[in-house]
Design an enzyme around this catalytic site. Structure first.
Site, PDB file in Angstrom:
ATOM      1  N   VAL A  28      21.833  67.021  40.552  1.00 38.47           N
ATOM      2  CA  VAL A  28      21.479  66.093  39.469  1.00 38.47           C
ATOM      3  C   VAL A  28      21.417  66.711  38.077  1.00 38.47           C
ATOM      4  O   VAL A  28      21.298  65.986  37.098  1.00 38.47           O
ATOM      5  CB  VAL A  28      20.146  65.340  39.705  1.00 38.47           C
ATOM      6  CG1 VAL A  28      20.299  64.230  40.702  1.00 38.47           C
ATOM      7  CG2 VAL A  28      19.029  66.272  40.037  1.00 38.47           C
ATOM      8  N   LYS A  69      21.188  73.145  48.403  1.00 39.96           N
ATOM      9  CA  LYS A  69      21.025  72.727  49.811  1.00 39.96           C
ATOM     10  C   LYS A  69      22.084  73.351  50.711  1.00 39.96           C
ATOM     11  O   LYS A  69      21.824  73.667  51.874  1.00 39.96           O
ATOM     12  CB  LYS A  69      21.099  71.195  49.911  1.00 39.96           C
ATOM     13  CG  LYS A  69      19.964  70.472  49.202  1.00 39.96           C
ATOM     14  CD  LYS A  69      20.265  68.975  49.076  1.00 39.96           C
ATOM     15  CE  LYS A  69      19.123  68.218  48.400  1.00 39.96           C
ATOM     16  NZ  LYS A  69      19.466  66.828  48.097  1.00 39.96           N
TER      17      LYS A  69
HETATM   18  N1  GLN Z   1      15.524  68.566  43.166  1.00 43.98           N
HETATM   19  C1  GLN Z   1      16.189  67.286  43.203  1.00 43.98           C
HETATM   20  C2  GLN Z   1      15.390  66.307  44.053  1.00 43.98           C
HETATM   21  O1  GLN Z   1      14.825  66.704  45.034  1.00 43.98           O
HETATM   22  C3  GLN Z   1      17.566  67.465  43.768  1.00 43.98           C
HETATM   23  C4  GLN Z   1      18.322  66.174  43.850  1.00 43.98           C
HETATM   24  C5  GLN Z   1      19.782  66.310  43.536  1.00 43.98           C
HETATM   25  O2  GLN Z   1      20.253  67.232  42.886  1.00 43.98           O
HETATM   26  N2  GLN Z   1      20.532  65.313  43.938  1.00 43.98           N
HETATM   27  O3  GLN Z   1      15.323  65.141  43.744  1.00 43.98           O
END
Ligand code: GLN
Length: 328
Positions: free
Chosen positions: A260, A67
């Site tokens: 995550v 992001k």
């Molecule tokens: N791709 C994951 C989601 O959209 C990313 C979330 C994360 O890394 N916190 O849930």
């Protein structure tokens, strides 16, 4: 002779290797296959020195850390004013995947580090079609890592078929006019960017690139315009660790972003990029070992941005002079 900072990292690694708190993410089914023992730490300076330890070649999907970089690209593509109309810069205090505040106040997602804001941000990446957009994103990530990067297709498909909450947010944002009608295309691009494979060393080089005003310190290539570094680091500082961002700023005090799959990236401006990979997560979705390692690094080397006047400005000097007294 081993550099004292390398020894320091090795001691940190040994100290936290046996910490088994937390759980591996499983809401994206493919991520549940991660080995909870994976652990690596990498630090890259703005003049290209590398200190690292652990499972450095282990690849994992970048997830939410993407992001940060997509935000930089959207800023370059559309400018600050357009971005601010579509995505705010306020921390939420809510979990990263919360949908609740989208239906309140401005109808604008709060910031680009939570899922709603990230999907809106990614929808602003320019390109004639989906292929051009993903190729531009991959090219941008290559400039940050200094090597070719690819999408992990099983993880992408796993999230694509199970990401109903993200899908719901995208539809709500379309309803409020925050994203355009290409809802599925925006979601696919977002799921793909989250599924880009990196290792811990790559993340540290990416962090060092942000620390180095947008220029990759290993390759010398520019990855993002210097004009947007301040914007990127500001939202990382206030929002990068989700609903732990306040405590993180208080304890560690370094702009950072977690994902995550267990990656954590931290940027000490003009000094170093730090990355930790360890898939065991706390309830906020942040890497448990990652937080502990950053706390120790920040405390020991006074990296908190408000550790003035002795703070982080002298860290690079310390690493260069080999005179750092380093023991955990
Ligand atoms: N791709 C994951 C989601 O959209 C990313 C979330 C994360 O890394 N916190 O849930």
């Amino acid at each position: 002779m081993t550099h004292p900072f390398q020894s320091f990292l090795e001691e940190l690694y040994l100290k936290y290797r046996d910490l088994k708190d937390g759980t591996v993410a499983s809401y994206i089914p493919e991520l549940a296959k991660a080995d909870s023992n994976w652990f690596s730490i990498s630090v890259v300076t703005v003049d290209g020195k590398v200190f690292e330890v652990g499972d450095l070649s282990q690849l994992f999907t970048i997830q939410s850390i993407s992001k940060v970089f997509a935000y930089g690209m959207a800023l370059e593509d559309r400018g600050r004013d357009t971005l601010l109309q579509k995505v705010g810069v306020e921390p939420t205090g809510d979990p990263f995947n919360s949908i609740i505040r989208l239906d309140e106040n401005s109808k604008r997602p709060d910031n680009p580090m939570v899922n709603a804001g990230a999907i809106a941000t990614t929808s602003l990446i320019k390109g004639q079609n989906a292929t051009e957009r993903i190729n531009r994103l991959l090219e941008m990530f290559r400039n940050y890592t200094g090597r070719d990067v690819f999408v992990d297709v099983p993880v992408f498909m796993s999230e694509r078929t199970t990401g109903h909450r993200n899908r719901a947010m995208a539809h709500l944002m379309y309803h409020f006019g925050m994203i355009d009608e290409k809802i599925d295309e925006a979601l696919d691009l977002y799921f793909q960017q989250c599924s880009i494979l990196v290792n811990c060393h790559d993340l540290a080089v990416m962090a060092a690139t942000l620390a180095n005003k947008g220029i990759n310190p290993i390759t010398g290539d520019r990855a993002v315009s210097v004009e947007y570094i301040r914007d990127i680091l500001s939202v990382m500082y206030t929002c990068g660790m989700y609903n732990y961002a306040g405590r993180w700023s208080y304890d560690v005090g370094i702009p950072a972003k977690s994902g995550v799959s267990g990656g954590l990236l931290a940027v000490v401006p003009n000094q170093v990029g730090i990355a930790i990979f360890s898939p065991l997560l706390d309830t906020h979705g942040n890497s448990v070992r990652g937080i502990r390692v950053c706390e120790e690094l920040s405390r020991h080397f006074q990296l908190h941005i408000f550790d003035l006047p002795m703070g982080c400005t002298q860290f690079l000097q310390k690493l260069s002079s080999k005179d750092s007294s380093t023991s955990v």
